[in-house]
Scaffold this motif. Structure first.
Motif, short mmCIF file in Angstrom:
data_model
loop_
_atom_site.label_atom_id
_atom_site.label_comp_id
_atom_site.label_asym_id
_atom_site.label_seq_id
_atom_site.Cartn_x
_atom_site.Cartn_y
_atom_site.Cartn_z
N MET A 172 0.84 -1.20 0.00
CA MET A 172 0.00 0.00 0.00
C MET A 172 0.87 1.25 0.00
O MET A 172 1.94 1.27 0.63
CB MET A 172 -0.91 0.01 1.22
N THR A 173 0.43 2.26 -0.68
CA THR A 173 1.16 3.51 -0.72
C THR A 173 0.64 4.44 0.35
O THR A 173 -0.51 4.40 0.74
CB THR A 173 1.00 4.18 -2.09
N ARG A 174 1.55 5.30 0.80
CA ARG A 174 1.14 6.25 1.82
C ARG A 174 0.37 7.41 1.22
O ARG A 174 0.53 7.76 0.07
CB ARG A 174 2.38 6.78 2.57
N SER A 175 -0.47 8.00 2.05
CA SER A 175 -1.28 9.13 1.59
C SER A 175 -0.43 10.38 1.46
O SER A 175 0.56 10.55 2.15
CB SER A 175 -2.42 9.36 2.58
N SER A 176 -0.81 11.27 0.58
CA SER A 176 -0.11 12.53 0.42
C SER A 176 -0.68 13.62 1.32
O SER A 176 -0.29 14.77 1.22
CB SER A 176 -0.19 12.98 -1.04
N GLY A 177 -1.60 13.29 2.20
CA GLY A 177 -2.22 14.28 3.07
C GLY A 177 -3.59 14.68 2.61
O GLY A 177 -4.27 15.46 3.26
N SER A 178 -4.04 14.18 1.48
CA SER A 178 -5.36 14.53 0.95
C SER A 178 -6.52 14.15 1.86
O SER A 178 -7.57 14.79 1.75
CB SER A 178 -5.55 13.90 -0.43
N PRO A 179 -6.40 13.17 2.75
CA PRO A 179 -7.53 12.91 3.66
C PRO A 179 -7.91 14.14 4.48
O PRO A 179 -9.09 14.30 4.84
CB PRO A 179 -7.01 11.77 4.55
N ILE A 180 -6.96 14.99 4.78
CA ILE A 180 -7.27 16.21 5.52
C ILE A 180 -8.15 17.12 4.68
O ILE A 180 -9.16 17.65 5.15
CB ILE A 180 -5.97 16.94 5.92
N ALA B 190 -1.94 11.70 8.61
CA ALA B 190 -2.40 11.38 7.26
C ALA B 190 -1.23 11.07 6.33
O ALA B 190 -1.33 10.20 5.46
CB ALA B 190 -3.22 12.55 6.69
N ARG B 191 -0.11 11.76 6.52
CA ARG B 191 1.05 11.54 5.65
C ARG B 191 1.75 10.23 5.93
O ARG B 191 2.56 9.77 5.12
CB ARG B 191 2.03 12.71 5.78
N ALA B 192 1.46 9.63 7.08
CA ALA B 192 2.14 8.40 7.46
C ALA B 192 1.28 7.16 7.27
O ALA B 192 1.70 6.06 7.62
CB ALA B 192 2.60 8.49 8.92
N THR B 193 0.07 7.33 6.73
CA THR B 193 -0.82 6.18 6.59
C THR B 193 -1.57 6.28 5.26
O THR B 193 -1.30 7.16 4.45
CB THR B 193 -1.80 6.10 7.77
N THR B 194 -2.50 5.38 5.06
CA THR B 194 -3.28 5.40 3.82
C THR B 194 -4.56 6.20 4.02
O THR B 194 -5.01 6.43 5.15
CB THR B 194 -3.66 3.98 3.38
N LEU C 83 -2.05 2.60 12.56
CA LEU C 83 -2.09 3.25 11.26
C LEU C 83 -0.78 3.13 10.48
O LEU C 83 -0.67 3.65 9.38
CB LEU C 83 -2.43 4.74 11.43
N GLN C 84 0.17 2.45 11.07
CA GLN C 84 1.47 2.33 10.40
C GLN C 84 1.35 1.49 9.13
O GLN C 84 0.71 0.45 9.12
CB GLN C 84 2.49 1.70 11.34
N VAL C 85 2.00 1.95 8.09
CA VAL C 85 2.03 1.24 6.82
C VAL C 85 3.42 0.67 6.62
O VAL C 85 4.41 1.40 6.73
CB VAL C 85 1.67 2.18 5.65
#
Length: 202
Positions: free
Chosen positions: A1-9, A77-81, A189-191
């Motif tokens: 899985m790739t990490r999120s770029s912060g877009s969930p915020i 958010a930057r450290a998880t999906t 939440l660790q990926v």
């Protein structure tokens, strides 16, 4: 899985705004309470378990939660999906809201709850427990599990009291923060990072 770029915020902030607009419209018809305010018994309007997380009681409430979401949520958010972040936010907010209305109901107070504060406190708790400094201390010091629980409960109570304000849902704040501490300790939440693949020579 790739990490999120912060877009969930950004996505969560958009949901905040859309729900605020929906609150305004439904408020004109007197239907806002049954759609967005969580109260006991929760089985009467079960959708409010989720909708109440994204709804707010005032513009100031919305703005303060939005600022706190950016401050505490962006590193998480930057450290998880994206999926894990949104799931964590909803679960933490639901647990916080339900605990607030349930315990207040036991005390004889019937008051609905609304807002993302419980979920945001969970993000703060996660940041505190899952950051590299805390992880390093936890791995170097062998302490019994009951003592970890005690420290977490005392810390959650202290943060809740320190941030108390009139009409604040203190039980929701405490529950969210404690949930975040425990989740951070477990690194929920660790990926896992995949090892880099070697690029073939051409």
């Amino acid at each position: 899985m790739t990490r999120s770029s912060g877009s969930p915020i950004l996505e969560t902030l958009v949901v905040f705004l859309l729900v605020a607009l929906a609150q305004f419209v439904t408020g004109l018809f007197g239907a806002m309470g049954s759609l967005f305010y969580l109260s006991m018994p929760v089985t009467d309007d079960p959708w409010t378990i989720v909708t109440s997380i994204y709804a707010h009681g005032s513009l100031g409430h919305l703005l303060s939660n939005s600022v706190a979401l950016v401050l505490f949520g962006w590193p998480v958010a930057r450290a998880t999906t994206r999926f894990r972040f949104h799931t964590f936010f909803i679960v933490a907010g639901a647990l916080a809201g339900i605990s607030q209305v349930w315990l207040m109901g036991l005390l004889g107070t019937v008051a609905p709850v609304v807002g993302a504060s419980g979920a945001i406190f969970a993000l703060l708790g996660y940041l505190i427990a899952a950051n590299p400094v805390s992880e390093g201390v936890a791995s170097s010091v062998d302490v019994p599990r009951w003592l970890v629980w005690l420290v977490f409960v005392v810390l959650a109570a202290g943060i809740t009291i320190a941030t108390a304000s009139p009409r604040a849902a203190l039980i929701a704040h405490f529950t969210g923060f404690l949930f975040g501490l425990l989740a951070g300790r477990a690194r929920l939440l660790q990926v896992e990072r995949r090892p880099p693949t070697d690029t073939p020579s051409v």
